[in-house]
Write a protein that holds these residues in place. Structure first.
Motif, short mmCIF file in Angstrom:
data_model
loop_
_atom_site.label_atom_id
_atom_site.label_comp_id
_atom_site.label_asym_id
_atom_site.label_seq_id
_atom_site.Cartn_x
_atom_site.Cartn_y
_atom_site.Cartn_z
N ASP A 104 10.38 -5.13 -9.36
CA ASP A 104 9.71 -5.04 -8.09
C ASP A 104 11.22 -4.20 -7.27
N ARG A 105 12.37 -5.00 -7.38
CA ARG A 105 13.78 -4.29 -6.23
C ARG A 105 13.80 -3.10 -6.89
N LYS A 106 13.88 -2.21 -8.46
CA LYS A 106 14.19 -1.52 -9.27
C LYS A 106 13.11 -1.26 -8.36
N PHE A 113 0.65 -1.22 0.18
CA PHE A 113 -0.40 -0.36 -0.10
C PHE A 113 0.99 1.21 -0.17
N MET A 114 1.93 1.13 0.49
CA MET A 114 2.47 2.30 1.17
C MET A 114 3.29 2.71 -0.15
N ASN A 115 3.95 1.67 -0.95
CA ASN A 115 4.94 2.16 -2.49
C ASN A 115 4.04 2.75 -3.09
N THR A 116 2.56 2.15 -3.35
CA THR A 116 1.64 2.74 -4.38
C THR A 116 1.38 4.15 -3.69
N ALA A 168 6.37 -1.28 -13.03
CA ALA A 168 5.02 -1.51 -12.15
C ALA A 168 4.60 -2.54 -13.43
N ASP A 169 4.25 -1.99 -14.47
CA ASP A 169 3.78 -3.35 -15.14
C ASP A 169 4.66 -4.50 -15.26
N GLN A 170 5.84 -4.43 -15.00
CA GLN A 170 6.80 -6.10 -15.11
C GLN A 170 6.54 -6.85 -13.66
N THR A 171 6.68 -5.41 -12.47
CA THR A 171 6.11 -6.12 -11.23
C THR A 171 4.98 -6.57 -11.10
N ASP A 172 3.59 -6.10 -12.31
CA ASP A 172 2.76 -7.45 -11.92
C ASP A 172 2.12 -8.57 -13.07
N LYS A 173 3.37 -8.40 -14.54
CA LYS A 173 2.67 -9.09 -15.44
C LYS A 173 3.97 -9.63 -16.47
N GLY A 174 4.72 -9.77 -15.17
CA GLY A 174 6.62 -10.44 -16.28
C GLY A 174 6.08 -11.88 -16.34
N ALA A 175 7.17 -12.48 -16.96
CA ALA A 175 7.00 -13.83 -17.61
C ALA A 175 7.25 -14.65 -16.18
N THR A 176 7.91 -14.82 -15.59
CA THR A 176 8.54 -15.45 -14.71
C THR A 176 8.74 -14.54 -13.15
N GLN A 177 8.46 -15.64 -12.69
CA GLN A 177 8.29 -15.31 -10.37
C GLN A 177 10.14 -14.45 -10.86
N GLU A 178 11.00 -14.42 -11.30
CA GLU A 178 12.60 -14.13 -11.04
C GLU A 178 12.12 -12.24 -11.91
N GLU A 179 12.08 -12.58 -12.88
CA GLU A 179 11.32 -10.87 -13.40
C GLU A 179 10.50 -9.96 -13.37
N ARG A 180 9.35 -10.64 -12.12
CA ARG A 180 9.11 -10.20 -11.30
C ARG A 180 9.68 -8.99 -10.44
N ASP A 181 10.08 -10.03 -9.16
CA ASP A 181 10.95 -9.81 -8.82
C ASP A 181 11.93 -8.71 -9.01
N ALA A 182 12.88 -8.80 -9.87
CA ALA A 182 13.75 -7.41 -10.32
C ALA A 182 13.10 -6.65 -10.89
N THR A 223 11.88 4.02 -6.12
CA THR A 223 10.50 4.80 -4.95
C THR A 223 10.78 5.84 -4.64
N PRO A 224 11.91 6.23 -3.51
CA PRO A 224 11.69 6.66 -1.91
C PRO A 224 12.46 8.42 -3.09
N ILE A 225 13.04 7.75 -4.05
CA ILE A 225 13.50 9.00 -5.30
C ILE A 225 12.59 10.01 -5.58
N LEU A 226 11.81 9.09 -6.05
CA LEU A 226 10.55 9.91 -7.18
C LEU A 226 9.90 10.36 -5.92
N LYS A 227 9.46 9.81 -4.40
CA LYS A 227 8.50 10.21 -3.39
C LYS A 227 9.36 11.66 -3.39
N ALA A 228 10.66 11.99 -3.13
CA ALA A 228 11.37 13.17 -2.12
C ALA A 228 11.26 14.09 -3.08
N PHE A 229 11.61 13.79 -4.01
CA PHE A 229 12.89 14.62 -5.11
C PHE A 229 11.66 14.97 -6.13
#
Length: 603
Positions: free
Chosen positions: A387-389, A291-294, A371-385, A394-400
């Motif tokens: 999500d980490r990116k 929720f918080m990242n959204t 964010a599209d990739q975190t939702d619909k990436g072809a593999t769990q590895e791709e989605r996790d990568a 996210t903190p740069i976007l939010k604060a800056f």
């Protein structure tokens, strides 16, 4: 007051030329319906709705505000009717699953919608915006029963959602939470406690409100390790998903705020309210980060929105307001004076707003594709990568973006002079509204500690390395090659960007070494490091936009003046804003001594 116009041309430039959404969507079978024609229609129709229905309510909503009477909150005149149109058009479920009544379109399209809505009327956008976070949390962590019970109505928009974290004794330090959840025999929990600063916590727009609440189970570990997450509806839900009796969660008051006055910020009292555990016990904070990242990416958009709105209003004024003659010679001989847009300092402020709003928009759209990739990436590895990116940026976007968005909104007032201080123009509201953006969902300082502490030090800069290498690869691909006039035109951008990214890499290594010896250094350097990173990130976006605009000019594609303006704004950014990294690179690397040696009693 200048009428709001959605920046459709700029949005389409990013969608079609810079980020090539069509190619991106083809990677995901789920997005086959997101054709260029449909995307164009969605952007166009959202623009019309926001220009015609939401923007006219922005000033009146601020003036009237929400009203509170014995636990009942009433939104300003026109909000209920506009919200009904919003949900009838299907805007709430744009990017949510078809199985729950959504349209199943990409998250990135939902972000574009949120930006246009937020720029036209940020207070209104808070209500459906909080619901999106609740929906994403239930989708990510809820049981099938919970998804089936709550998602259809939330997706429809007839129910809304909130995020209930903060309590009077704790804000950022959630380890101090006192709200309790006692187990009931039927598997539910009785939630008791008070939450403050709950955006959209009570209102008259929807028939039910679904609260996502942090609370402690009996005998839970102390601190953040003992927090669980609960779904607590305003009205209980019957087995057939109809509304049941009122749950004992009541609004004690709403805050009298500096800005976003048409958005109800509530104090909520839970008096043994029936709640349902979502996610594992004592893992509530981890689940709440969904929720918080959204919300944090949504808050980053507020910086862009305030910059865009202020720019539109002050640009129209600067073209119309006559004052003095231009230093370089008369520009309007038929007038008693020249329009102030011909004065260099007014142009500095206008171009600062333009560079921030358009550069910030590009930054959020870049994040949206991840964010599209975190939702619909072809593999769990791709989605996790992915999500980490996304977690790294996210903190740069939010604060800056919220910090420079405030700067931009302030420039808009300055262009008006004394008139900017008057309410009728809407600029003082814009400044008041955006001021909260660098405070809620984690202050700038908290975001900076997250970036430096978790994303740099704990991660050993692995995500940072990947991102910086990506930028350097872009610079290499578009560096000057003899005989290629387009790459020669890019040299002035690429050279500055690549040189500073190399410095960014060196400074980050130095930061990590210094942090080992002095814990206070982490806190003393963090905000400057985040802002430094933000200017580099935005520089990357402006280099990308300049590249696309130059390609369009070479190929004779698109509006010639629009593309020229992009290149010239990129020149302004690299000449006037990007050099701020030089000061930040020095201040962020200074020892913490000058901050920490002064005794508390010497303040």
């Amino acid at each position: 007051m200048t009428d709001f116009k959605a920046p459709v041309e700029d949005i389409n430039f990013l969608v079609n030329d810079v980020f090539k959404f069509e190619q991106h969507y083809k990677k995901f079978p789920e997005f086959e319906e997101a054709t260029p024609d449909l995307v164009e229609v969605i952007i166009s129709e959202c623009a019309k709705f926001c220009e015609n229905e939401l923007a006219p309510l922005n000033h009146s909503g601020d003036k009237e505000g929400c009203t509170f009477n014995d636990g009942v909150v009433t939104t300003p005149s026109g909000f209920k009717e506009a919200y009904q149109q919003f949900i009838e058009a299907g805007w709430q479920g744009l990017s949510h699953p078809v199985e729950y009544g959504g349209q199943g379109l990409p998250t990135s399209l939902g972000l574009i919608k949120s930006e246009i809505v937020g720029t036209s009327n940020w207070s209104f956008g808070m209500y459906p915006g909080l619901s999106i976070g609740a929906m994403n949390t239930i989708l990510a962590h809820g049981s099938e029963e919970q998804k089936n019970s709550y998602m259809p109505k939330l997706t429809e928009g007839t129910w809304s959602g909130t995020m209930c974290l903060t309590e009077a004794q704790c804000g950022t330090d959630l380890g101090q939470i006192r709200t309790k959840a006692e187990p009931n025999e039927d598997g539910s929990f009785s939630v008791t406690g008070s939450k403050i600063f709950i955006s959209a916590g009570e209102h008259d727009l929807t028939e039910n409100i679904i609260h996502i609440v942090l609370a402690r189970l009996p005998n839970a570990p102390k601190g953040t390790r003992g927090i669980s997450l609960f779904i607590v509806p305003k009205f209980n839900i019957n087995e057939d998903n109809s509304l049941g009796e009122r749950n004992p969660v009541f609004c004690g008051s709403i805050e009298d705020k500096m800005g976003i006055k048409a958005s109800a910020t509530a104090v909520l009292n839970f008096d043994g309210a029936k709640g349902y555990l979502i996610g594992p016990e004592n893992k509530g904070l981890e689940c709440m980060f969904t929720f918080m990242n959204t919300a944090r990416i949504g808050t980053a958009i507020q910086g862009v929105a305030a910059s865009e709105l202020g720019y539109q209003i002050s640009l129209a004024y600067a073209k119309d307001r006559m004052s003095m003659r231009s230093l370089s010679g008369t520009k309007s001989p038929e007038q008693i004076a020249d329009p102030i847009i011909h004065h260099p300092d007014v142009r500095r402020m206008l171009l600062t707003q333009k560079a921030i709003s358009e550069g910030g928009r590009a930054m959020t759209y870049y994040a949206a594709l991840i964010a599209d990739q975190t939702d619909k990436g072809a593999t769990q590895e791709e989605r996790d990568a992915a999500d980490r990116k996304l977690g790294f940026i996210t903190p740069i976007l939010k604060a800056f973006l919220t910090e420079v968005g405030f700067e931009s909104a302030n420039n808009a007032i300055q262009i008006f002079g004394g008139h900017g201080y008057i309410k009728e123009w809407g600029l003082e509201q814009n400044l008041r509204d955006v001021r909260i953006s660098s405070l809620y969902e984690g202050t700038t300082g908290i975001q900076a500690l997250d970036l430096v502490g978790r994303k740099i030090l704990l991660d050993r800069a692995q995500l940072f390395k990947s991102f910086s290498i990506e930028i350097l690869a872009f610079c290499k691909d578009h560096s000057m090659i003899s005989g290629n006039p387009q790459k020669k035109r890019m040299h002035k951008f690429i050279w500055q960007l690549s040189k500073e990214v190399a410095n960014w890499q060196r400074h980050t290594v130095r930061l990590m070494l210094k942090a080992r010896k002095d814990r206070d250094f982490v806190g003393s350097c963090s905000v400057d490091y985040l802002m430094y990173s933000g200017y580099i990130f935005m520089g990357y976006m402006w280099a990308m936009m300049a590249q696309s605009a130059n390609e369009n000019l070479t190929e004779g594609k698109g509006d010639k003046e629009f593309n020229k303006a992009k290149v010239r704004t990129a020149e302004f950014y690299f000449d006037r804003l990007f050099p701020r990294v030089k000061t930040l690179s020095k201040t962020m690397m200074k020892d913490a001594g000058s901050l920490m040696k002064i005794d508390v009693n010497q303040f």
